[in-house]
Design a protein around this motif. Structure first.
Motif, short mmCIF file in Angstrom:
data_model
loop_
_atom_site.label_atom_id
_atom_site.label_comp_id
_atom_site.label_asym_id
_atom_site.label_seq_id
_atom_site.Cartn_x
_atom_site.Cartn_y
_atom_site.Cartn_z
N GLY A 96 6.59 -1.46 -15.53
CA GLY A 96 6.17 -0.98 -16.84
C GLY A 96 7.29 -1.11 -17.84
O GLY A 96 8.44 -1.35 -17.49
N THR A 97 6.93 -0.99 -19.11
CA THR A 97 7.90 -0.96 -20.21
C THR A 97 7.46 0.11 -21.18
O THR A 97 6.26 0.28 -21.42
CB THR A 97 7.95 -2.32 -20.95
N VAL A 98 8.45 0.83 -21.73
CA VAL A 98 8.16 1.90 -22.68
C VAL A 98 8.86 1.60 -24.00
O VAL A 98 9.98 1.09 -24.00
CB VAL A 98 8.67 3.24 -22.08
N VAL A 99 8.20 1.91 -25.11
CA VAL A 99 8.87 1.90 -26.41
C VAL A 99 8.64 3.26 -27.07
O VAL A 99 7.51 3.75 -27.11
CB VAL A 99 8.35 0.78 -27.33
N LYS A 142 5.99 7.82 -32.32
CA LYS A 142 5.05 7.22 -31.36
C LYS A 142 5.76 6.95 -30.03
O LYS A 142 6.98 6.80 -30.00
CB LYS A 142 4.54 5.86 -31.88
N ALA A 143 4.95 6.86 -28.97
CA ALA A 143 5.50 6.48 -27.67
C ALA A 143 4.40 5.73 -26.92
O ALA A 143 3.25 6.16 -26.89
CB ALA A 143 5.92 7.71 -26.87
N ALA A 144 4.76 4.57 -26.35
CA ALA A 144 3.75 3.75 -25.67
C ALA A 144 4.30 3.21 -24.36
O ALA A 144 5.49 2.94 -24.24
CB ALA A 144 3.31 2.60 -26.58
N LEU A 145 3.38 3.06 -23.40
CA LEU A 145 3.72 2.47 -22.09
C LEU A 145 2.84 1.24 -21.88
O LEU A 145 1.62 1.30 -22.06
CB LEU A 145 3.43 3.48 -20.97
#
Length: 382
Positions: free
Chosen positions: A77-80, A85-88
């Protein structure tokens, strides 16, 4: 089948109040702490991958930054994270798992394409802002892909050497491994580490570019080269290390306190001399490489396992790049001893499988076995 809306094992962020299953992890405080650290470093978006500094397929608990930050325990996985905001991003193996483990602070993006991550960042982060990452957690290729995705967009990709997740994880972060690193007996290797080093040096001499050094970042490369083993990563017989092998010297970057007496003796038996292994602190690899790269040298490395953080300290004209280092390729070719041991292992395994098939023939007609109990039984036989 149960209607999707009635499922209680996944989150429902559109409900009022939002519904979270008991498996979801509350990440509000962790995200707030990370955003505070981002602000202090003038970072507007921070990218967190699921890898370690050696591009290992499996990682230690200490390197599970993405898992700690999100609660999601899938292997890829990668997270930003931005200030609001926060997304996976993860692949289809893990979509249901993510919906069970994430709380409503997170958007789930059902893809792994860097282009898609780049587009999301361009939408979430205004021009003129910084997007940061830890250069020791991204391969050269991945770094270049992000660089390309943001190129000409007015946003800056900024490597930052303080890992912000580690900073906010603080003393809750699991400690580094401390168990013993030991020598593999000659009965298992079929080739001494001195013979392996000589073989790699021969390849360096015969290469048209005449490299002066080989850099090893993949953990199994160093373990194979020196016939050493550890257990820093569960179910993987490796230990944290880097190696810089030149035509006249060998530097092993490792926590030397962990080497068994026999392992240390084996490495230091030929000191001083070209088969003497100089033991250096694991954390000094980059500084040492930077100094080395100032000379009239050429460093041969495999891009698949080398991070941008190490690659970046070697001037481009002093690099010899292949997908895999010569050690990774040598390791793939099994010697006679290794072949013999592989065959013997397969014979032992075959005995367990035959016992299992007999057991199945007896148990299945009685309705006594399902996939789970079957799997447990073959594990027991093995």
């Amino acid at each position: 089948p149960q209607a999707a809306s009635a499922r209680t094992d996944v989150r429902d962020c559109s409900a009022d109040p939002p519904y979270l299953p008991p498996t979801a992890v509350n990440t509000t405080a962790r995200l707030a702490a990370l955003r505070g650290a981002m602000k202090a470093h003038s970072v507007h978006a921070y990218i967190v991958p699921s890898t370690d500094a050696h591009m290992s397929e499996y990682i230690a608990e200490r390197d599970s930054r993405l898992g700690w930050l999100t609660g999601f325990t899938g292997s890829a996985g990668t997270v930003v994270v931005t200030q609001d905001k926060a997304a996976l991003w993860t692949d289809s193996r893990y979509w249901t798992q993510a919906e069970r483990q994430l709380d409503c602070n997170w958007e789930l993006q059902r893809t792994t394409w860097i282009e898609s991550i780049g587009l999301w960042i361009l939408e979430a982060v205004p021009a003129g802002r910084n997007i940061s990452l830890d250069p020791f957690l991204f391969s050269i290729d991945t770094w270049n892909s992000y660089s390309q995705a943001l190129h000409g967009s007015g946003r800056t990709l900024l490597p930052i050497e303080t890992n912000l997740v580690d900073q906010v994880w603080g003393d809750q972060r699991p400690p580094p491994a401390s168990s013993e690193i030991y020598s593999l007996p000659a009965a298992f290797t079929g080739s001494s580490w001195q013979e392996k080093v000589a073989g790699i040096r021969q390849q360096m001499e015969q290469h048209v570019r005449r490299p002066t050094a080989v850099l090893l970042s993949g953990l199994e490369e160093t373990a194979w080269l020196f016939n050493l083993r550890g257990d820093d990563i569960p179910y993987n017989p490796v230990f944290y290390s880097y190696t810089l092998l030149t035509s006249t010297s060998i530097s092993l970057f490792v926590d030397e306190r962990r080497l068994s007496v026999a392992a240390r003796q084996s490495l230091r038996a030929d000191c001083p001399g070209p088969l003497c292994v100089e033991l250096q602190e694991y954390g000094q690899a980059r500084a040492y490489l930077r100094r080395y790269a100032q000379g009239n040298v050429t460093v041969w490395l495999g891009t698949e396992y080398t991070t941008y953080g190490l690659y970046g300290v070697i001037p481009q004209e002093k690099l010899l790049e292949d997908s895999y280092s010569p050690v990774m390729l040598a390791k793939a070719v099994k010697n006679a001893k290794e072949q013999e041991l592989l065959r013997a292992a397969h014979v032992r395994d075959a005995v367990a499988v035959i016992q299992y098939l007999l057991w199945l023939e007896k148990m299945v007609p009685q309705g006594q076995v399902d996939e789970f109990s079957g799997a447990r039984h073959i594990d027991m036989l093995r």
